[in-house]
Design a protein around this motif. Sequence first.
Motif, PDB file in Angstrom:
ATOM      1  N   LEU A 135       0.858  -1.174   0.000  1.00 60.04           N
ATOM      2  CA  LEU A 135       0.000   0.000   0.000  1.00 60.04           C
ATOM      3  C   LEU A 135       0.897   1.227   0.000  1.00 60.04           C
ATOM      4  O   LEU A 135       1.571   1.521   0.985  1.00 60.04           O
ATOM      5  CB  LEU A 135      -0.916  -0.007   1.223  1.00 60.04           C
ATOM      6  N   VAL A 136       0.941   1.936  -1.126  1.00 54.12           N
ATOM      7  CA  VAL A 136       1.878   3.037  -1.340  1.00 54.12           C
ATOM      8  C   VAL A 136       1.135   4.366  -1.336  1.00 54.12           C
ATOM      9  O   VAL A 136       0.074   4.499  -1.952  1.00 54.12           O
ATOM     10  CB  VAL A 136       2.622   2.865  -2.681  1.00 54.12           C
ATOM     11  N   SER A 137       1.699   5.353  -0.650  1.00 50.84           N
ATOM     12  CA  SER A 137       1.109   6.687  -0.590  1.00 50.84           C
ATOM     13  C   SER A 137       2.100   7.699  -1.145  1.00 50.84           C
ATOM     14  O   SER A 137       3.193   7.870  -0.612  1.00 50.84           O
ATOM     15  CB  SER A 137       0.757   7.038   0.861  1.00 50.84           C
ATOM     16  N   LEU A 138       1.709   8.352  -2.268  1.00 51.07           N
ATOM     17  CA  LEU A 138       2.536   9.363  -2.906  1.00 51.07           C
ATOM     18  C   LEU A 138       1.649  10.419  -3.551  1.00 51.07           C
ATOM     19  O   LEU A 138       0.489  10.131  -3.885  1.00 51.07           O
ATOM     20  CB  LEU A 138       3.427   8.742  -4.001  1.00 51.07           C
ATOM     21  N   PRO A 139       2.172  11.626  -3.790  1.00 50.75           N
ATOM     22  CA  PRO A 139       1.425  12.597  -4.598  1.00 50.75           C
ATOM     23  C   PRO A 139       1.131  12.017  -5.978  1.00 50.75           C
ATOM     24  O   PRO A 139       1.888  11.183  -6.485  1.00 50.75           O
ATOM     25  CB  PRO A 139       2.381  13.797  -4.672  1.00 50.75           C
ATOM     26  N   SER A 140       0.054  12.461  -6.615  1.00 49.75           N
ATOM     27  CA  SER A 140      -0.436  11.834  -7.850  1.00 49.75           C
ATOM     28  C   SER A 140       0.611  11.791  -8.961  1.00 49.75           C
ATOM     29  O   SER A 140       0.768  10.762  -9.644  1.00 49.75           O
ATOM     30  CB  SER A 140      -1.699  12.549  -8.341  1.00 49.75           C
ATOM     31  N   GLU A 141       1.342  12.889  -9.197  1.00 49.92           N
ATOM     32  CA  GLU A 141       2.331  12.898 -10.272  1.00 49.92           C
ATOM     33  C   GLU A 141       3.455  11.911 -10.004  1.00 49.92           C
ATOM     34  O   GLU A 141       3.904  11.196 -10.913  1.00 49.92           O
ATOM     35  CB  GLU A 141       2.892  14.309 -10.458  1.00 49.92           C
ATOM     36  N   GLU A 142       3.926  11.882  -8.764  1.00 51.69           N
ATOM     37  CA  GLU A 142       4.980  10.938  -8.417  1.00 51.69           C
ATOM     38  C   GLU A 142       4.471   9.508  -8.496  1.00 51.69           C
ATOM     39  O   GLU A 142       5.219   8.591  -8.850  1.00 51.69           O
ATOM     40  CB  GLU A 142       5.515  11.229  -7.013  1.00 51.69           C
ATOM     41  N   MET A 143       3.194   9.294  -8.174  1.00 51.58           N
ATOM     42  CA  MET A 143       2.634   7.951  -8.227  1.00 51.58           C
ATOM     43  C   MET A 143       2.653   7.402  -9.657  1.00 51.58           C
ATOM     44  O   MET A 143       2.934   6.214  -9.875  1.00 51.58           O
ATOM     45  CB  MET A 143       1.211   7.950  -7.677  1.00 51.58           C
ATOM     46  N   GLN A 144       2.369   8.246 -10.634  1.00 49.83           N
ATOM     47  CA  GLN A 144       2.397   7.800 -12.027  1.00 49.83           C
ATOM     48  C   GLN A 144       3.795   7.345 -12.419  1.00 49.83           C
ATOM     49  O   GLN A 144       3.965   6.300 -13.061  1.00 49.83           O
ATOM     50  CB  GLN A 144       1.916   8.926 -12.940  1.00 49.83           C
ATOM     51  N   ARG A 145       4.813   8.110 -12.031  1.00 45.39           N
ATOM     52  CA  ARG A 145       6.188   7.717 -12.339  1.00 45.39           C
ATOM     53  C   ARG A 145       6.587   6.477 -11.551  1.00 45.39           C
ATOM     54  O   ARG A 145       7.295   5.601 -12.065  1.00 45.39           O
ATOM     55  CB  ARG A 145       7.141   8.879 -12.037  1.00 45.39           C
ATOM     56  N   PHE A 146       6.128   6.402 -10.295  1.00 39.43           N
ATOM     57  CA  PHE A 146       6.413   5.227  -9.471  1.00 39.43           C
ATOM     58  C   PHE A 146       5.893   3.960 -10.150  1.00 39.43           C
ATOM     59  O   PHE A 146       6.601   2.947 -10.230  1.00 39.43           O
ATOM     60  CB  PHE A 146       5.766   5.395  -8.095  1.00 39.43           C
ATOM     61  N   GLN A 147       4.667   3.992 -10.633  1.00 37.15           N
ATOM     62  CA  GLN A 147       4.083   2.820 -11.288  1.00 37.15           C
ATOM     63  C   GLN A 147       4.870   2.434 -12.533  1.00 37.15           C
ATOM     64  O   GLN A 147       5.081   1.248 -12.810  1.00 37.15           O
ATOM     65  CB  GLN A 147       2.621   3.093 -11.643  1.00 37.15           C
ATOM     66  N   ALA A 148       5.316   3.434 -13.293  1.00 36.60           N
ATOM     67  CA  ALA A 148       6.086   3.151 -14.503  1.00 36.60           C
ATOM     68  C   ALA A 148       7.400   2.449 -14.160  1.00 36.60           C
ATOM     69  O   ALA A 148       7.773   1.449 -14.797  1.00 36.60           O
ATOM     70  CB  ALA A 148       6.353   4.448 -15.266  1.00 36.60           C
ATOM     71  N   TYR A 149       8.126   2.956 -13.143  1.00 38.05           N
ATOM     72  CA  TYR A 149       9.381   2.324 -12.738  1.00 38.05           C
ATOM     73  C   TYR A 149       9.131   0.948 -12.127  1.00 38.05           C
ATOM     74  O   TYR A 149       9.932   0.023 -12.289  1.00 38.05           O
ATOM     75  CB  TYR A 149      10.133   3.214 -11.744  1.00 38.05           C
ATOM     76  N   PHE A 150       8.026   0.794 -11.418  1.00 38.32           N
ATOM     77  CA  PHE A 150       7.680  -0.489 -10.806  1.00 38.32           C
ATOM     78  C   PHE A 150       7.476  -1.541 -11.898  1.00 38.32           C
ATOM     79  O   PHE A 150       8.015  -2.657 -11.813  1.00 38.32           O
ATOM     80  CB  PHE A 150       6.409  -0.329  -9.969  1.00 38.32           C
ATOM     81  N   HIS A 151       6.716  -1.210 -12.944  1.00 42.31           N
ATOM     82  CA  HIS A 151       6.509  -2.140 -14.064  1.00 42.31           C
ATOM     83  C   HIS A 151       7.816  -2.431 -14.778  1.00 42.31           C
ATOM     84  O   HIS A 151       8.114  -3.577 -15.151  1.00 42.31           O
ATOM     85  CB  HIS A 151       5.494  -1.558 -15.048  1.00 42.31           C
ATOM     86  N   GLN A 152       8.633  -1.387 -14.957  1.00 45.55           N
ATOM     87  CA  GLN A 152       9.901  -1.553 -15.648  1.00 45.55           C
ATOM     88  C   GLN A 152      10.828  -2.493 -14.883  1.00 45.55           C
ATOM     89  O   GLN A 152      11.554  -3.304 -15.491  1.00 45.55           O
ATOM     90  CB  GLN A 152      10.560  -0.186 -15.814  1.00 45.55           C
ATOM     91  N   PHE A 153      10.807  -2.402 -13.566  1.00 44.30           N
ATOM     92  CA  PHE A 153      11.709  -3.227 -12.757  1.00 44.30           C
ATOM     93  C   PHE A 153      11.384  -4.717 -12.911  1.00 44.30           C
ATOM     94  O   PHE A 153      12.279  -5.565 -12.878  1.00 44.30           O
ATOM     95  CB  PHE A 153      11.595  -2.816 -11.294  1.00 44.30           C
ATOM     96  N   PHE A 154      10.094  -5.051 -13.066  1.00 46.37           N
ATOM     97  CA  PHE A 154       9.691  -6.452 -13.103  1.00 46.37           C
ATOM     98  C   PHE A 154       9.491  -6.985 -14.522  1.00 46.37           C
ATOM     99  O   PHE A 154       8.961  -8.077 -14.697  1.00 46.37           O
ATOM    100  CB  PHE A 154       8.409  -6.644 -12.302  1.00 46.37           C
ATOM    101  N   THR A 155       9.885  -6.225 -15.524  1.00 45.68           N
ATOM    102  CA  THR A 155       9.768  -6.710 -16.899  1.00 45.68           C
ATOM    103  C   THR A 155      11.136  -6.809 -17.556  1.00 45.68           C
ATOM    104  O   THR A 155      12.129  -6.325 -17.053  1.00 45.68           O
ATOM    105  CB  THR A 155       8.881  -5.769 -17.724  1.00 45.68           C
TER     106      THR A 155
END
Length: 350
Positions: free
Chosen positions: A330-350
């Motif tokens: 369960l991650v809490s971040l400002p909306s703009e940072e959350m979008q980048r966080f999700q992108a890096y998260f997907h990138q890390f596991f692909t």
Amino acid sequence: MASVVPIPSIQDLRVIFHEKVLVSPSEKTERKSMFLSNIDQMHNYNAHTAHFFTANPDFPPKIVTERLKMALEKVLATYDFAAGRLRTNQESGRLEIECDGAGAGFVAASSEYSLCDLGDDLVFSNPGFRQLSVLFDILPRDDQPLLILQVTSFKCGGFAIGTAMNHTLVDGAGAQKLLAVESPTTLWRCRALSSDKERVVSTLFTSMDIRSRLIPPLPDSYCGNAVLYAEASAKGGDIEKLPFSKLVELVWEGPRRFSDEYARSVIDLLEIEKWKLRPRIEYNVTSWLKLGLDQVVYPWGKPFCVGPICTVLAHACFLFPSVEGGVNALVSLPSEEMQRFQAYFHQFFT
């Protein structure tokens, strides 16, 4: 396979509140002031959790509500501080618990939905789950109970027990061992890169249980706060370029330095800084993976899902078991940072 869960389709559980009452200890308790440690002083906020149970014909929600209320009265007779109120000592400026038997909160509610309507694997980032653990709006803000229990029944006969507990009471880590280090490292890397500050030093704090690290160790019966923060720091650019194994080593260094002497020096530092460490925390990861909250056996059985309802702090993350045996974050971040966080998260596991 790691994934980011979609936004839940049901975000309003259509909860109806039937009862909000104060529950007093079953026996008269001594009025006194309870000292709070330097660690306790940092945690003046409410932690909300939800425990979900499937329908049990021997324990319908109405019976559960009655049994839980009676059990709470007995618990408060032993743990009388949970029925008290938080006050500031005018001479020292420290927070104390006034054990005055004012009572804990108890709420009975119902939802228009069935548990199956909420999905196969309950997503605790669902903002609607905040309706399962509400504060006591019938009392002023400075007179809120330190503990509130809420039973919410669903149309299927299942129910949820929500808890709102002021974190000065307990830290929830009585049986927690060393934190798993790989998950915090992954989240730290994604968080640091999402901040878009390559040259700025990024600092990760992982919650660290110090019970067994003190000499002598704290007894098993100790239920106050005994969690400090293990720190790892690196520049954003280095976090992106360094091998993952090196980042794991940086994160692991924090827990390794927590000797008795080091822990006590941090506690003394909190006294000097007037318990203001928490506002300086850039990113905090707390693991519930080994708390065992889902293994507690109630008269009506074990909960099939337990987790935090929502984060109370910005830039915070909770790790907890999923229904299917995996790990939820369960991650809490400002909306703009959350979008980048999700992108890096997907990138890390692909």
